[in-house]
Design a protein around this motif. Structure first.
Motif: not given
Length: 277
Positions: A27, A30, A34, A69, A72, A75, A133, A136-137, A141
């Motif tokens: 989190a 992320e 952001f 996204l 993300v 990662s 992940m 939530s993203s 987003a």
């Protein structure tokens, strides 16, 4: 017996603090993406696309949820697999440390079922983490940046309309989850041979680093790249080529699953032969 072992493993992973530290860590990653995108994303995009803006007209903002996204997803190269390897290896190293492994082995428990339950738990936990992940993203987003067309650079600049970008991102998360299961499986196998938590984490990190380095190396004939696991971990990124080679992606993911079973089989064999003491 297998149901009881799986239930016990899930109870352990739910109760251990490392599980929640892992979720918090993801989190935080992320959130940092952001925040950076919110305050500096437009500047970076302007620098990248300055030349193109002189020749093309872009309608709407390219700094949107789909681009975030995609960032993300990047990662999945190092941060997420390292976190997963630390947590999943703990399914075994913690029991070595606490001495509970010897106690369990004194009972009527098949060693291969015991260790297989850990591999299955690690795979399911990995899917749950990637699901967390992803959800939530996606939520953050689109809530903060909205939807829009996606521009990515993979050798060349590729542009995708919003709907197509959404589909590609969903498939990329699915493909990436297989690579993450591979790393989780490898971490348990490493833990079987090493036992100690700190040494297992170092070995897992080294395995991850070497795998990423070998991905960039080019010493194999092109035809063998689909059979060498370091060349398979970036399969999710192939979904952002302008033309998707679904056959190659399917083959790569099949081979990754094959390696997952191979590492698990090696670990089960070694665990059965190993003297638990």
């Amino acid at each position: 017996m297998m149901k009881e072992l799986l239930y016990a493993e899930f109870v352990k992973i739910v109760k251990q603090s490392k599980t929640y530290y892992a979720l918090v860590a993801i989190a935080v990653i992320e959130l940092l993406i952001f925040i950076t995108a919110y305050y500096q994303g437009s500047t970076i995009l302007d620098l990248l696309l300055n030349t193109l803006r002189q020749n093309f007209y872009f309608e709407g903002s390219l700094l949107n949820g789909n681009l975030i996204l995609y960032i993300v997803l990047n990662s999945l190269w190092f941060n997420v697999p390292l976190i997963l390897m630390i947590v999943t290896s703990g399914l075994l190293t913690d029991e070595h440390k606490d001495g509970t492994l010897q106690t369990v082995m004194l009972q009527a428990v098949n060693k291969w079922k015991f260790i297989l339950a850990k591999y299955i738990t690690a795979a399911i936990f990995t899917l749950m983490v990637i699901g967390f992940m992803m959800l939530s993203s996606f939520a953050l987003a689109y809530a903060v940046f909205g939807s829009g067309d996606l521009v990515v650079y993979i050798g060349t600049l590729n542009f995708f309309e919003a709907k197509e970008a959404f589909n590609r991102i969903c498939w990329a998360f699915a493909s990436g989850s297989i690579a993450m299961i591979f790393y989780s499986t490898a971490s348990i196998t490493i833990a079987i041979f090493i036992k100690e938590a700190a040494k297992t984490w170092i070995a897992s990190a080294l395995f991850l680093i070497i795998t990423n380095l070998l991905l960039k190396a080019d010493f194999l004939p092109a035809g063998l790249n689909s059979f060498f696991f370091p060349k398979l971990i970036d399969t999710w990124q192939q979904l952002f080529n302008y033309k998707i080679d679904w056959q190659q992606i399917g083959l790569n993911n099949f081979m990754l699953l094959f390696y997952c079973f191979g590492f698990a089989a090696l670990g089960i064999f070694a665990f059965q032969k190993k003297d638990i003491g």
